[in-house]
Design a protein around this motif. Structure first.
Motif, mmCIF file in Angstrom:
data_model
loop_
_atom_site.group_PDB
_atom_site.id
_atom_site.type_symbol
_atom_site.label_atom_id
_atom_site.label_comp_id
_atom_site.label_asym_id
_atom_site.label_seq_id
_atom_site.Cartn_x
_atom_site.Cartn_y
_atom_site.Cartn_z
ATOM 1 N N LEU A 52 -4.133 -5.440 1.876
ATOM 2 C CA LEU A 52 -5.218 -4.530 2.267
ATOM 3 C C LEU A 52 -6.141 -4.195 1.110
ATOM 4 N N SER A 53 -6.193 -5.057 0.108
ATOM 5 C CA SER A 53 -7.024 -4.770 -1.061
ATOM 6 C C SER A 53 -8.508 -4.676 -0.704
ATOM 7 N N GLU A 54 -8.921 -5.325 0.388
ATOM 8 C CA GLU A 54 -10.314 -5.276 0.832
ATOM 9 C C GLU A 54 -10.527 -4.247 1.931
ATOM 10 N N GLY A 55 -9.547 -3.394 2.143
ATOM 11 C CA GLY A 55 -9.635 -2.390 3.197
ATOM 12 C C GLY A 55 -8.867 -2.814 4.424
ATOM 13 N N GLY A 56 -8.813 -1.918 5.418
ATOM 14 C CA GLY A 56 -8.097 -2.215 6.644
ATOM 15 C C GLY A 56 -7.510 -0.954 7.247
ATOM 16 N N LEU A 73 2.401 5.724 1.864
ATOM 17 C CA LEU A 73 0.969 5.652 2.167
ATOM 18 C C LEU A 73 0.158 6.657 1.356
ATOM 19 N N GLN A 74 0.774 7.804 1.038
ATOM 20 C CA GLN A 74 0.072 8.781 0.199
ATOM 21 C C GLN A 74 -0.182 8.231 -1.201
ATOM 22 N N GLY A 75 0.677 7.333 -1.644
ATOM 23 C CA GLY A 75 0.547 6.791 -2.987
ATOM 24 C C GLY A 75 -0.300 5.536 -3.074
ATOM 25 N N VAL A 76 -0.889 5.100 -1.946
ATOM 26 C CA VAL A 76 -1.715 3.889 -1.929
ATOM 27 C C VAL A 76 -3.185 4.286 -2.051
ATOM 28 N N ALA A 77 -3.816 3.901 -3.146
ATOM 29 C CA ALA A 77 -5.224 4.237 -3.384
ATOM 30 C C ALA A 77 -6.113 3.104 -2.899
ATOM 31 N N LEU A 78 -6.160 2.926 -1.568
ATOM 32 C CA LEU A 78 -6.974 1.868 -0.965
ATOM 33 C C LEU A 78 -7.788 2.448 0.187
ATOM 34 N N PRO A 79 -8.952 1.841 0.509
ATOM 35 C CA PRO A 79 -9.781 2.339 1.629
ATOM 36 C C PRO A 79 -9.198 1.898 2.980
#
Length: 417
Positions: A52-56, A73-79
């Motif tokens: 999901l590096s490009e979002g999702g 999920l709280q620790g994932v800094a992704l859009p």
């Protein structure tokens, strides 16, 4: 119309709630194993960053036992966007869908949720294969948002180097966690063995005074004793009872102090009077085979906020230990003075006894530690441990200076309010 009546129009469709076990069975091309919550968090974050590096978006199916999923999920800094859906059964499924890649992770606790959640082992399956994610989406039916359903149709297989990277990180984390757990298990096993040994030691130390007490009481039941013999038996019984009471209080109070469940009863205390109260019986009732106890105190010291009961027992322990291990021709000196520009009081208990070996000095205040294991006079190894806990509970410190054959000095520092 009666029994021939029927409804007009279509009956609304009933949305079936998927079963978490069925979701797990969809992941046939992935990896399965036993995972702790910490390993699941690490795995979920690794999968999210890889796909999901490009979002999702991420769908969280299930709730019971899913605290690890929230933390991951709280620790994932992704859009990424999150949606939720209820499932039957205990466990959680994560379905992550990006522009090109996706993943699914299903974890079901192997034991009852009544156990410690952080230590539970989960039966986990994860996969990045598009066909596995499509099969899982069919089980979820209309629970998946429209945009996510469309993205599922466009998923590509994750490149092999990314799959190897995910597997490597998961195995590396699992290996490090296994080492940590193995070390923790070794420490706990050793601690349990020590506790069992010390329990036997405490029982052994209680048995002798109990027998003495019972023998004295049985002897007192008989007739024919003169007054002096009767008083001597009563004194023996009293000493045995006091020893048992002191040992019991030390065991219980040490446990309360080390768990911070002791509420200090602080009150302004005249430390000079408290020291004299403890030392006077040692001076007045000394046996011929005991050393002389000297008290060197200033005329007065400022009042200190203390739990008198605790500090009195600390002084009693230190003085009684000094008397016990000092020959009759030696001496024990108890002194006190202001230090640190009047911000603390220093209490010293010095003796000219056997001293404590250097290798034992760093551990002398540890729980159950004995400087000389083959010398039963050293007791259960709880007295000095209790002293350290009691002094530290007051914000103070206790130190030792000792030399074998020349004696020991215990130094207690207590803050002045």
């Amino acid at each position: 119309m009666g029994g021939n009546q029927r409804e007009v129009g279509e009956r609304p469709a009933v949305q079936l709630i998927p079963d978490i076990a069925q979701l797990k069975s969809c992941l046939r091309m992935g990896v399965a194993g036993g995972y702790t919550p910490a390993a699941l968090i690490q795995l979920a974050q690794t999968l999210s960053y890889a796909t999901l590096s490009e979002g999702g978006s991420v769908l969280v199916a299930g709730s019971a036992g899913g605290h690890w999923a929230d933390l991951a999920l709280q620790g994932v800094a992704l859009p990424i966007q999150r949606s939720n859906v209820a499932t039957q059964g205990v466990g959680v499924a994560l379905v992550g869908v990006g522009p090109r890649y996706g993943y699914a992770l299903v974890a079901i606790p192997m034991e009852s949720l009544e156990h410690e959640a952080d230590l539970q082992l989960h039966d986990a399956h994860w996969s990045c294969a598009p066909e596995d994610l499509l099969a899982l989406s069919e089980q979820l039916e209309n629970s998946i948002p429209i945009l996510q359903r469309a993205a599922l149709q466009r998923l590509q297989p994750l490149p092999s180097h990314l799959l190897l990277q995910i597997a490597h990180q998961a195995l590396d984390f699992a290996a490090r966690q296994h080492v940590t757990l193995a070390l923790a298990n070794r420490v706990l096993t050793e601690r349990l063995r020590n506790h069992e040994d010390q329990t036997r030691m405490i029982v052994h130390d209680m048995r002798a005074p109990l027998h003495t007490l019972l023998i004295s009481l049985k002897a007192l039941q008989r007739q024919g004793f003169d007054a002096s013999a009767r008083d001597e038996l009563i004194e023996v019984a009293r000493e045995s009872a006091n020893y048992l009471l002191s040992l019991t209080e030390t065991v219980l109070d040490s446990a309360r102090l080390e768990t911070s469940s002791w509420s200090l009863q602080l009150q302004p205390t005249n430390l000079v009077m408290l020291i004299k109260t403890v030392c006077d019986p040692f001076r007045q009732l000394a046996h011929p085979d005991q050393p002389h106890v000297w008290v060197e105190l200033p005329s007065e010291l400022p009042l200190i906020l203390l739990d008198q009961h605790l500090i009195e027992r600390v002084i009693t322990n230190l003085v009684s230990n000094a008397v016990k291990f000092t020959p009759s021709d030696g001496e024990v000196v108890v002194s006190a003075r202001l230090t640190n520009d009047g911000h603390s009081v220093e209490l010293r208990v010095s003796d000219t006894g056997v001293g404590i070996p250097r290798e034992a000095q760093d551990r002398i205040f540890d729980r159950f530690y004995q400087a000389r294991e083959n010398d039963r006079r050293w007791g259960t190894g709880l007295g000095l441990y209790f002293c350290r806990l009691a002094v530290e509970a007051h914000g103070g410190s206790i130190l030792l200076e000792s030399e074998v054959g020349r004696g020991s000095t215990f130094i207690v520092q207590l803050p002045v309010s």
